[in-house]
Design an enzyme around this catalytic site. Structure first.
Site, PDB file in Angstrom:
ATOM      1  N   HIS A  39       0.866  -1.199   0.000  1.00 22.69           N
ATOM      2  CA  HIS A  39       0.000   0.000   0.000  1.00 22.69           C
ATOM      3  C   HIS A  39       0.892   1.234   0.000  1.00 22.69           C
ATOM      4  CE1 HIS A  39      -3.807   2.041   1.901  1.00 22.69           C
ATOM      5  NE2 HIS A  39      -3.103   2.916   1.176  1.00 22.69           N
ATOM      6  N   HIS A  41       1.223   4.883  -2.347  1.00 22.98           N
ATOM      7  CA  HIS A  41       0.813   5.759  -3.449  1.00 22.98           C
ATOM      8  C   HIS A  41       2.080   6.432  -3.958  1.00 22.98           C
ATOM      9  CE1 HIS A  41      -3.531   5.536  -2.347  1.00 22.98           C
ATOM     10  NE2 HIS A  41      -3.009   5.327  -1.157  1.00 22.98           N
ATOM     11  N   HIS A 219      -9.679   1.097  -0.981  1.00 23.16           N
ATOM     12  CA  HIS A 219      -9.597   1.703   0.345  1.00 23.16           C
ATOM     13  C   HIS A 219     -10.996   1.608   0.961  1.00 23.16           C
ATOM     14  CE1 HIS A 219      -5.851   3.302  -1.114  1.00 23.16           C
ATOM     15  NE2 HIS A 219      -5.667   4.112  -0.081  1.00 23.16           N
ATOM     16  N   GLU A 222     -11.166   3.345   6.260  1.00 24.27           N
ATOM     17  CA  GLU A 222     -10.104   4.250   6.745  1.00 24.27           C
ATOM     18  C   GLU A 222     -10.813   5.320   7.597  1.00 24.27           C
ATOM     19  OE1 GLU A 222      -8.088   6.490   3.672  1.00 24.27           O
ATOM     20  OE2 GLU A 222      -6.432   7.068   5.019  1.00 24.27           O
ATOM     21  N   ASP A 300       1.750   3.989   2.909  1.00 22.34           N
ATOM     22  CA  ASP A 300       0.705   4.838   2.310  1.00 22.34           C
ATOM     23  C   ASP A 300       1.317   5.993   1.507  1.00 22.34           C
ATOM     24  OD1 ASP A 300      -1.915   5.430   1.733  1.00 22.34           O
ATOM     25  OD2 ASP A 300      -2.475   6.139   3.716  1.00 22.34           O
ATOM     26  N   ASP A 301       1.664   7.085   2.169  1.00 20.38           N
ATOM     27  CA  ASP A 301       2.235   8.267   1.495  1.00 20.38           C
ATOM     28  C   ASP A 301       3.450   8.727   2.318  1.00 20.38           C
ATOM     29  OD1 ASP A 301      -0.028   8.942  -0.562  1.00 20.38           O
ATOM     30  OD2 ASP A 301      -1.046   8.570   1.338  1.00 20.38           O
TER      31      ASP A 301
HETATM   32  N1  ADE Z   1      -4.692   8.807  -1.719  1.00 22.26           N
HETATM   33  C1  ADE Z   1      -3.430   8.848  -1.267  1.00 22.26           C
HETATM   34  N2  ADE Z   1      -3.408   8.449   0.011  1.00 22.26           N
HETATM   35  C2  ADE Z   1      -4.669   8.141   0.375  1.00 22.26           C
HETATM   36  C3  ADE Z   1      -5.279   7.663   1.548  1.00 22.26           C
HETATM   37  N3  ADE Z   1      -4.593   7.413   2.677  1.00 22.26           N
HETATM   38  N4  ADE Z   1      -6.607   7.474   1.549  1.00 22.26           N
HETATM   39  C4  ADE Z   1      -7.323   7.730   0.463  1.00 22.26           C
HETATM   40  N5  ADE Z   1      -6.795   8.175  -0.679  1.00 22.26           N
HETATM   41  C5  ADE Z   1      -5.480   8.375  -0.732  1.00 22.26           C
HETATM   42 ZN    ZN Z   2      -3.792   4.757   0.674  1.00 28.80          ZN
END
Ligand code: ADE
Ligand code: ZN
Length: 363
Positions: A39, A41, A219, A222, A300-301
């Site tokens: 996971h 991005h 997703h 969350e 994630d990011d």
């Molecule tokens: N796009 C990038 N990161 C995300 C996240 N944590 N939740 C939803 N969309 C995303």
């Molecule tokens: Zn994500």
């Protein structure tokens, strides 16, 4: 100057000692533990330094004067706060070289965390909407993933996400645009603003993607309720749930996820940075493992949430007192939940268990 250097050295020694005090017994174990990331991005790995570099070479104005100013802006109260700045940040990506450099930098960084396989999300609509052709970003991303496999021995899969705040019509058009590039794309995902955009909005496009032979992830849970996780499973027929934290609010749902061996791609630092979880000590990861859920750890990011893959492992290991056995389970889960073939999974899992039992080094 001497005095300054001396004082600086004392400070550095104190800082080193502090760092050693902060080291958990599991930190060294995490460092060499073979693992997969499921996971991530790609656009969320854009570091502030790269933002300035790409903006400069593409002559794009950005609303920041310095790297510190960018980092100061990464203070989020919720998912939407983050998404606003994430879509702003990705505007500096314009050329095939930008996408290649971004992807290669992420691969090198996560390879240093003993990551052996990555399944990478990208947001095509975030680029086509700005006039960047599909061919441009897919060539950059796929080219770097190919080179990462050659240079680093790290394998990968690519997953294109639909932006759920946009219409299903736009998602269907994007799937059509992607069709000539399916040799590079393993699956589809669903990301962006969750609440108010349930999985049921995307039934047709997920059905069509499945008919076209693509794997499906979404997703769910969350920020959104357990009902969204049910919809992702029952309506979108997903092979994996991204996040899934709120599934724990529904015991029937937990049973269903356990019985079907559904993988959850959990993102601890993202959860605390987006206030999905108040404090890492309250993170549900350990409860997920104890319930028999196939949870995995992911970043994630990473550029926006303050840490790459091992930072996430270390953060939860420290806060939840995870044992080496827990960490081994998480690494095994990362391969079990991947889209690798059964033989590839088995080979990776053997490396994990050999490493955990002290048999040889990885690699
Ligand atoms: N796009 C990038 N990161 C995300 C996240 N944590 N939740 C939803 N969309 C995303
Ligand atoms: Zn994500």
């Amino acid at each position: 100057m001497r005095l300054y250097n001396c004082a600086k050295r004392v400070f550095e020694l104190q800082f080193d000692n502090q760092r050693q005090d902060d080291m958990q017994p599991t930190d060294a174990f995490i460092e060499g533990l073979p693992k997969a990331e499921l996971h991530l991005h790609l656009e969320g790995s854009l570091e502030p330094e790269q933002m300035f570099e790409f903006a400069g070479r593409n002559k794009i104005d950005i609303p920041f004067q310095s790297i510190n100013e960018v980092r100061a802006a990464y203070d989020f109260a919720n998912l939407q706060d983050f998404l606003d700045i994430y879509y702003q940040g990705m505007k500096v990506l314009r050329t095939e070289q930008d996408f290649y450099d971004l992807t290669m930098a992420y691969c090198r960084r996560v390879h240093a965390d003993s990551c052996r396989h990555v399944e990478v999300f990208f947001d095509p609509q975030g680029h086509t909407e700005r006039g960047v052709p599909f061919q441009v970003f897919i060539d950059g991303i796929a080219g770097a993933l190919r080179d990462a496999e050659i240079d680093l021995g790290m394998t990968s899969k690519l997953i294109m996400c639909f932006l759920r705040h946009l219409s299903e019509k736009s998602a269907l058009e994007t799937l059509d645009l992607a069709a000539p590039h399916f040799d590079h794309i393993a699956g589809v995902g669903l990301d962006s603003s969750e609440v108010g955009h349930p999985p049921s909005k995307f039934v047709k496009v997920f059905e069509r993607a499945g008919d076209m032979g693509l794997l499906r992830v979404a997703h769910a849970g969350e920020e959104g309720p357990p009902a969204y996780v049910w919809e992702a499973i029952d309506l979108l027929k997903v092979d994996r749930i991204d996040h899934g934290n709120r599934a724990l609010e529904d015991s029937k749902l937990v049973t269903r996820l356990v019985e079907t061996n559904m993988t959850l791609t959990v993102c601890p630092l993202s959860n605390t940075r987006l206030c999905v979880v108040k404090d890492m000590a309250d993170h549900p990861l350990k409860r997920m493992l104890d319930s028999g859920l196939r949870a995995t750890i992911n970043s994630d990011d990473p550029s926006y949430f303050g840490g790459y893959l091992n930072d996430n492992y270390r953060a939860v290991a420290g806060a939840l007192a995870l044992t080496k056995d827990d960490l081994t389970t998480l690494a095994v889960n990362s391969f079990l939940g991947s889209f690798l073939s059964p033989d590839e999974k088995a080979a990776h899992i053997k490396r994990v268990t050999d490493y955990a039992s002290g048999i040889g080094d990885d690699d």
